[in-house]
Design a protein around this motif. Structure first.
Motif, PDB file in Angstrom:
ATOM      1  N   SER A   1     -46.048  10.162  31.394  1.00 31.02           N
ATOM      2  CA  SER A   1     -46.347  11.420  32.075  1.00 31.02           C
ATOM      3  C   SER A   1     -45.242  12.433  31.838  1.00 31.02           C
ATOM      4  CB  SER A   1     -46.516  11.172  33.575  1.00 31.02           C
ATOM      5  OG  SER A   1     -47.556  10.244  33.794  1.00 31.02           O
ATOM      6  N   ASP A   2     -45.587  13.699  32.062  1.00 31.17           N
ATOM      7  CA  ASP A   2     -44.624  14.776  31.899  1.00 31.17           C
ATOM      8  C   ASP A   2     -44.709  15.660  33.144  1.00 31.17           C
ATOM      9  OD1 ASP A   2     -42.733  16.382  30.555  1.00 31.17           O
ATOM     10  OD2 ASP A   2     -44.306  17.685  29.798  1.00 31.17           O
TER      11      ASP A   2
ATOM     12  N   ILE B   1     -39.680   2.996  43.056  1.00 37.55           N
ATOM     13  CA  ILE B   1     -40.189   4.103  42.235  1.00 37.55           C
ATOM     14  C   ILE B   1     -39.842   3.807  40.786  1.00 37.55           C
ATOM     15  CG2 ILE B   1     -40.093   6.574  41.769  1.00 37.55           C
ATOM     16  CD1 ILE B   1     -39.290   7.093  44.623  1.00 37.55           C
ATOM     17  N   HIS B   2     -40.860   3.712  39.936  1.00 42.48           N
ATOM     18  CA  HIS B   2     -40.659   3.311  38.538  1.00 42.48           C
ATOM     19  C   HIS B   2     -41.328   4.313  37.603  1.00 42.48           C
ATOM     20  CE1 HIS B   2     -41.544   0.259  35.087  1.00 42.48           C
ATOM     21  NE2 HIS B   2     -40.380   0.837  34.908  1.00 42.48           N
ATOM     22  N   PRO B   3     -40.614   5.394  37.223  1.00 42.38           N
ATOM     23  CA  PRO B   3     -41.135   6.262  36.173  1.00 42.38           C
ATOM     24  C   PRO B   3     -40.803   5.653  34.824  1.00 42.38           C
ATOM     25  CG  PRO B   3     -39.238   7.283  37.283  1.00 42.38           C
ATOM     26  CD  PRO B   3     -39.321   5.868  37.750  1.00 42.38           C
ATOM     27  N   VAL B   4     -41.806   5.511  33.959  1.00 44.22           N
ATOM     28  CA  VAL B   4     -41.555   4.846  32.674  1.00 44.22           C
ATOM     29  C   VAL B   4     -42.267   5.598  31.544  1.00 44.22           C
ATOM     30  CG1 VAL B   4     -43.362   3.132  33.239  1.00 44.22           C
ATOM     31  CG2 VAL B   4     -41.700   2.601  31.452  1.00 44.22           C
ATOM     32  N   TYR B   5     -41.608   5.718  30.385  1.00 47.15           N
ATOM     33  CA  TYR B   5     -42.119   6.455  29.221  1.00 47.15           C
ATOM     34  C   TYR B   5     -42.518   7.871  29.631  1.00 47.15           C
ATOM     35  CZ  TYR B   5     -42.787   1.511  27.980  1.00 47.15           C
ATOM     36  OH  TYR B   5     -42.622   0.164  27.788  1.00 47.15           O
TER      37      TYR B   5
ATOM     38  N   ASP C   1     -36.963   4.492  33.495  1.00 49.12           N
ATOM     39  CA  ASP C   1     -37.111   3.484  32.451  1.00 49.12           C
ATOM     40  C   ASP C   1     -37.688   4.164  31.205  1.00 49.12           C
ATOM     41  OD1 ASP C   1     -37.608   1.151  31.049  1.00 49.12           O
ATOM     42  OD2 ASP C   1     -38.854   0.222  32.599  1.00 49.12           O
ATOM     43  N   SER C   2     -36.910   4.271  30.149  1.00 48.28           N
ATOM     44  CA  SER C   2     -37.336   4.985  28.935  1.00 48.28           C
ATOM     45  C   SER C   2     -37.834   6.388  29.279  1.00 48.28           C
ATOM     46  CB  SER C   2     -38.419   4.196  28.183  1.00 48.28           C
ATOM     47  OG  SER C   2     -37.907   2.957  27.746  1.00 48.28           O
ATOM     48  N   CYS C   3     -37.035   7.131  30.032  1.00 49.00           N
ATOM     49  CA  CYS C   3     -37.400   8.486  30.470  1.00 49.00           C
ATOM     50  C   CYS C   3     -36.369   9.499  29.975  1.00 49.00           C
ATOM     51  CB  CYS C   3     -37.460   8.562  31.996  1.00 49.00           C
ATOM     52  SG  CYS C   3     -38.890   7.706  32.698  1.00 49.00           S
ATOM     53  N   THR C   4     -36.827  10.720  29.698  1.00 45.73           N
ATOM     54  CA  THR C   4     -35.950  11.810  29.266  1.00 45.73           C
ATOM     55  C   THR C   4     -35.976  12.924  30.304  1.00 45.73           C
ATOM     56  OG1 THR C   4     -36.432  11.325  26.961  1.00 45.73           O
ATOM     57  CG2 THR C   4     -35.549  13.490  27.417  1.00 45.73           C
TER      58      THR C   4
ATOM     59  N   LYS D   1     -33.100   1.813  33.039  1.00 44.93           N
ATOM     60  CA  LYS D   1     -33.583   0.799  32.104  1.00 44.93           C
ATOM     61  C   LYS D   1     -34.198   1.428  30.859  1.00 44.93           C
ATOM     62  CE  LYS D   1     -34.180  -2.478  35.837  1.00 44.93           C
ATOM     63  NZ  LYS D   1     -33.193  -3.515  35.547  1.00 44.93           N
ATOM     64  N   SER D   2     -34.414   0.578  29.812  1.00 46.66           N
ATOM     65  CA  SER D   2     -35.076   1.078  28.599  1.00 46.66           C
ATOM     66  C   SER D   2     -35.574  -0.061  27.704  1.00 46.66           C
ATOM     67  CB  SER D   2     -34.145   1.985  27.795  1.00 46.66           C
ATOM     68  OG  SER D   2     -33.089   1.240  27.225  1.00 46.66           O
ATOM     69  N   GLY D   3     -36.111  -1.095  28.276  1.00 39.71           N
ATOM     70  CA  GLY D   3     -36.719  -2.148  27.459  1.00 39.71           C
ATOM     71  C   GLY D   3     -35.832  -3.369  27.295  1.00 39.71           C
ATOM     72  N   TRP D   4     -36.488  -4.489  27.040  1.00 37.61           N
ATOM     73  CA  TRP D   4     -35.865  -5.803  27.154  1.00 37.61           C
ATOM     74  C   TRP D   4     -35.827  -6.517  25.807  1.00 37.61           C
ATOM     75  CZ3 TRP D   4     -38.080  -9.806  31.237  1.00 37.61           C
ATOM     76  CH2 TRP D   4     -37.051 -10.676  31.629  1.00 37.61           C
TER      77      TRP D   4
END
Ligand SMILES: *[C@@H]1O[C@H](CO)[C@@H](O)[C@H](O)[C@H]1NC(C)=O
Ligand SMILES: *[C@@H]1O[C@H](CO)[C@@H](O)[C@H](O)[C@H]1NC(C)=O
Ligand SMILES: *[C@@H]1O[C@H](CO)[C@@H](O)[C@H](O)[C@H]1NC(C)=O
Ligand SMILES: *[C@@H]1O[C@H](CO)[C@@H](O)[C@H](O)[C@H]1NC(C)=O
Length: 341
Positions: free
Chosen positions: A57-58, A75-79, A105-108, A127-130
């Protein structure tokens, strides 16, 4: 909650383009107790649900909400990108399992501010992946601002970077962090097999009370998703800056454990005054496989991080340019049912 409800809950995932929620400090109750009990009894057949998860999402804003008793992460915002999280209260028993507060998690471009978190795991975990999966996906978390966080978490960190950091974590700016009765301040967790990087981390202004460790960087964090991780995938840990730290009642100042043959470099600490507990550890610092400098640090640091003096080297780096997300204003939420139908 019935077995069927649990199964449903475990599957509810939001996949939407623009998410906006402002709750007037209303409460969402995750009713986590049943999930925690089943988890402790090792009886869970389903992955525990997150309280709020936003994927792909953006332009997201989540504000003025109280979240209580999440089954697992809150709360988990991811990609996702351009995320504003503001005025959130998160409460869970300090003994509840994996109740992380907020996990970008993998967010800009993310800004998290004015949050109060009491939890059984890290208040904020970046976070950003395992391992091999995170390396392959290759989506970092970057341009993250965390400010005015208050955290209570006796068994975890105020802010953790990792341990899942295989897509990389870069440019994190944490200011005005208060933690009370919390295990550690800003902690990095990584290990062989993770790959990726954690770099350009800037922490300014930590006020800490009753801590096991102020500084903690762990290079031997185990926990792999499976046995297919690459034993040659070394993480790069570089440019970790802490300044203006005041702490009281601390058992140990720092535990810095790099990886043999893969030292963690560019560690800098300046203007840090750490008051030790009556029953402090005999050696306040332990450092292995790390390189860096300090200035104006009390008690005196380990040999690998020699104190060069504030007059000579000044303070640790801060970025000179502000981030785009720095000055974005919260939008008032509005919608009509018609546009949703
Ligand atoms: C929001 O509600 C929580 C729980 O009732 C309370 O602790 C907190 O102070 C409230 N925050 C604001 C900003 O009113
Ligand atoms: C050192 O840190 C303290 C506490 O955050 C702050 O008040 C003080 O201004 C800092 N000193 C310098 C020289 O910036
Ligand atoms: C200091 O920390 C210890 C735990 O290490 C705790 O039991 C004690 O209550 C703390 N003291 C104060 C004054 O907060
Ligand atoms: C959230 O609460 C603050 C303080 O009450 C208020 O200033 C702000 O406008 C609220 N945000 C939204 C999006 O309603």
């Amino acid at each position: 909650m019935s077995e069927r409800d649990m199964k449903m809950c475990a599957r509810i995932v939001l996949v939407i383009g623009c998410f906006s929620s402002s709750g007037d400090n209303g409460t969402i109750d995750g009713q986590g107790d049943l999930w925690w009990q089943q988890f402790h009894k090792k009886k869970l057949k389903y992955t525990r649900p997150y309280l709020i998860e936003i994927m792909h999402s953006d332009q997201i804003q989540i504000s003025n909400l109280t979240l209580v008793n999440s089954p697992t992460w809150n709360i988990h915002p991811v990609y996702s990108s351009n995320i504003l999280i503001q005025g959130i209260t998160i409460l869970a028993p300090v003994t509840s399992p994996n109740t992380d507060g907020i996990n970008p998690d993998s967010c800009t471009n993310t800004r998290i501010e004015d949050t109060y978190i009491v939890s059984g795991d890290d208040c904020i975990a970046v976070k950003s992946g395992w391992d091999e999966y995170g390396i392959k996906y290759g989506m970092p978390t970057k341009q993250l601002i965390i400010r005015r966080l208050t955290c209570i978490s006796p068994y975890s960190a105020a802010i953790a970077l990792g341990s899942e950091m295989s897509g990389g974590i870069q440019d994190v700016r944490a200011h005005e962090i208060t933690a009370i009765n919390t295990e550690s301040g800003v902690r990095i967790k990584t290990g062989v097999g993770r790959g990726g990087y954690v770099k350009d981390i800037y922490v300014k202004g930590m006020n800490l009370h009753t801590m096991k460790m102020v500084f903690w960087i762990t290079g031997n964090y185990g926990s792999h998703p499976d046995n297919h991780y690459d034993p040659k995938a070394f993480p790069e840990i570089k440019g970790i800056n802490y300044r203006d730290v005041v702490a009281e009642n601390v058992s140990m100042v720092a535990r810095f454990e790099g990886i043999s043959g893969d030292p963690f470099t560019g560690i800098c600490i300046s203007n840090a005054t750490i008051g030790m507990a009556k029953k402090a550890k005999k050696y306040p610092w332990t450092c292995t496989d790390v390189e860096g400098i300090t200035s104006g640090v009390v008690p005196p640091p380990c040999n690998l991080l020699p104190d060069q003096g504030l007059e000579k080297i000044g303070m640790c780096d801060l970025p000179s340019e502000s981030l785009a997300i720095d000055n974005i204003e919260l939008q008032r939420c509005s919608y009509s049912m018609n546009t949703l139908m």
